[in-house]
Design a protein around this motif. Structure first.
Motif, PDB file in Angstrom:
ATOM      1  N   THR A   1       0.830  -1.203   0.000  1.00 34.72           N
ATOM      2  CA  THR A   1       0.000   0.000   0.000  1.00 34.72           C
ATOM      3  C   THR A   1       0.865   1.254   0.000  1.00 34.72           C
ATOM      4  O   THR A   1       0.605   2.202  -0.758  1.00 34.72           O
ATOM      5  CB  THR A   1      -0.954   0.002   1.206  1.00 34.72           C
ATOM      6  OG1 THR A   1      -1.858  -1.106   1.074  1.00 34.72           O
ATOM      7  CG2 THR A   1      -1.754   1.298   1.289  1.00 34.72           C
TER       8      THR A   1
ATOM      9  N   VAL B   1       2.335   1.661  -3.556  1.00 34.76           N
ATOM     10  CA  VAL B   1       1.336   2.124  -4.519  1.00 34.76           C
ATOM     11  C   VAL B   1       1.026   3.596  -4.294  1.00 34.76           C
ATOM     12  O   VAL B   1       0.988   4.393  -5.240  1.00 34.76           O
ATOM     13  CB  VAL B   1       0.047   1.274  -4.420  1.00 34.76           C
ATOM     14  CG1 VAL B   1      -1.074   1.875  -5.234  1.00 34.76           C
ATOM     15  CG2 VAL B   1       0.322  -0.157  -4.840  1.00 34.76           C
ATOM     16  N   ARG B   2       0.849   3.986  -3.057  1.00 35.60           N
ATOM     17  CA  ARG B   2       0.467   5.371  -2.758  1.00 35.60           C
ATOM     18  C   ARG B   2       1.618   6.353  -2.934  1.00 35.60           C
ATOM     19  O   ARG B   2       1.392   7.563  -2.966  1.00 35.60           O
ATOM     20  CB  ARG B   2      -0.151   5.447  -1.382  1.00 35.60           C
ATOM     21  CG  ARG B   2      -1.506   4.735  -1.404  1.00 35.60           C
ATOM     22  CD  ARG B   2      -2.361   5.042  -0.259  1.00 35.60           C
ATOM     23  NE  ARG B   2      -3.660   4.403  -0.454  1.00 35.60           N
ATOM     24  CZ  ARG B   2      -4.455   4.072   0.525  1.00 35.60           C
ATOM     25  NH1 ARG B   2      -4.111   4.338   1.774  1.00 35.60           N
ATOM     26  NH2 ARG B   2      -5.608   3.499   0.266  1.00 35.60           N
ATOM     27  N   SER B   3       2.839   5.844  -3.078  1.00 30.93           N
ATOM     28  CA  SER B   3       3.943   6.750  -3.399  1.00 30.93           C
ATOM     29  C   SER B   3       3.824   7.238  -4.845  1.00 30.93           C
ATOM     30  O   SER B   3       4.409   8.253  -5.212  1.00 30.93           O
ATOM     31  CB  SER B   3       5.293   6.060  -3.172  1.00 30.93           C
ATOM     32  OG  SER B   3       5.552   5.076  -4.156  1.00 30.93           O
TER      33      SER B   3
ATOM     34  N   PHE C   1       0.431   7.001  -6.548  1.00 28.38           N
ATOM     35  CA  PHE C   1      -0.965   7.419  -6.703  1.00 28.38           C
ATOM     36  C   PHE C   1      -1.599   7.501  -5.320  1.00 28.38           C
ATOM     37  O   PHE C   1      -1.820   6.476  -4.679  1.00 28.38           O
ATOM     38  CB  PHE C   1      -1.749   6.412  -7.552  1.00 28.38           C
ATOM     39  CG  PHE C   1      -1.128   6.154  -8.898  1.00 28.38           C
ATOM     40  CD1 PHE C   1      -1.340   7.035  -9.952  1.00 28.38           C
ATOM     41  CD2 PHE C   1      -0.319   5.054  -9.094  1.00 28.38           C
ATOM     42  CE1 PHE C   1      -0.751   6.811 -11.182  1.00 28.38           C
ATOM     43  CE2 PHE C   1       0.271   4.820 -10.325  1.00 28.38           C
ATOM     44  CZ  PHE C   1       0.055   5.703 -11.361  1.00 28.38           C
ATOM     45  N   ALA C   2      -1.902   8.706  -4.891  1.00 30.46           N
ATOM     46  CA  ALA C   2      -2.420   8.913  -3.531  1.00 30.46           C
ATOM     47  C   ALA C   2      -3.670   8.095  -3.244  1.00 30.46           C
ATOM     48  O   ALA C   2      -3.869   7.626  -2.125  1.00 30.46           O
ATOM     49  CB  ALA C   2      -2.694  10.391  -3.291  1.00 30.46           C
ATOM     50  N   GLN C   3      -4.519   7.906  -4.227  1.00 27.60           N
ATOM     51  CA  GLN C   3      -5.755   7.141  -4.039  1.00 27.60           C
ATOM     52  C   GLN C   3      -5.617   5.698  -4.548  1.00 27.60           C
ATOM     53  O   GLN C   3      -6.616   4.997  -4.680  1.00 27.60           O
ATOM     54  CB  GLN C   3      -6.912   7.836  -4.761  1.00 27.60           C
ATOM     55  CG  GLN C   3      -7.189   9.245  -4.252  1.00 27.60           C
ATOM     56  CD  GLN C   3      -7.504   9.286  -2.775  1.00 27.60           C
ATOM     57  OE1 GLN C   3      -8.225   8.454  -2.253  1.00 27.60           O
ATOM     58  NE2 GLN C   3      -6.939  10.264  -2.079  1.00 27.60           N
ATOM     59  N   GLY C   4      -4.400   5.271  -4.838  1.00 21.36           N
ATOM     60  CA  GLY C   4      -4.183   3.932  -5.378  1.00 21.36           C
ATOM     61  C   GLY C   4      -4.531   2.835  -4.397  1.00 21.36           C
ATOM     62  O   GLY C   4      -4.600   3.051  -3.185  1.00 21.36           O
ATOM     63  N   ARG C   5      -4.754   1.662  -4.927  1.00 23.12           N
ATOM     64  CA  ARG C   5      -5.081   0.495  -4.110  1.00 23.12           C
ATOM     65  C   ARG C   5      -4.088  -0.609  -4.387  1.00 23.12           C
ATOM     66  O   ARG C   5      -3.629  -0.782  -5.510  1.00 23.12           O
ATOM     67  CB  ARG C   5      -6.479   0.005  -4.412  1.00 23.12           C
ATOM     68  CG  ARG C   5      -7.527   0.998  -4.007  1.00 23.12           C
ATOM     69  CD  ARG C   5      -8.887   0.430  -4.138  1.00 23.12           C
ATOM     70  NE  ARG C   5      -9.808   1.352  -3.507  1.00 23.12           N
ATOM     71  CZ  ARG C   5     -10.913   0.967  -2.935  1.00 23.12           C
ATOM     72  NH1 ARG C   5     -11.259  -0.293  -2.923  1.00 23.12           N
ATOM     73  NH2 ARG C   5     -11.702   1.852  -2.386  1.00 23.12           N
TER      74      ARG C   5
END
Length: 82
Positions: A17, A20-22, A24-28
């Protein structure tokens, strides 16, 4: 944006997580500890991967490098990552 892993043993939920969020802030993050489920998902996208253990005990991974774009109608487009 959803990213998945072919190395769930080392890619813990928190680690994946954060990765991924590094980007895309809303990534999953998507992962499974079930090898059969992981293979089924990879096959559905035409992706491939191989996890091997070397003689010294190191884990090595190889996998296809594609980005899969899926729209609301579940139409898929593949883009190879250079």
């Amino acid at each position: 944006m959803v990213m998945t892993t072919v190395d769930p043993g080392r890619d813990t939920p928190d680690r994946l997580t954060a990765y991924v969020r590094s980007f895309f802030a809303q990534g999953r993050a998507a992962r499974s500890d079930d090898p059969a489920q992981l293979r089924t998902a990879a096959d559905a996208f035409g992706a491939d991967y191989l996890v091997t253990t070397t003689a010294s005990g190191s884990i090595e991974l190889s996998h296809t490098a594609f980005v899969y774009l899926v729209d609301d109608a579940r139409c898929r487009t593949d883009h190879e990552v250079a």
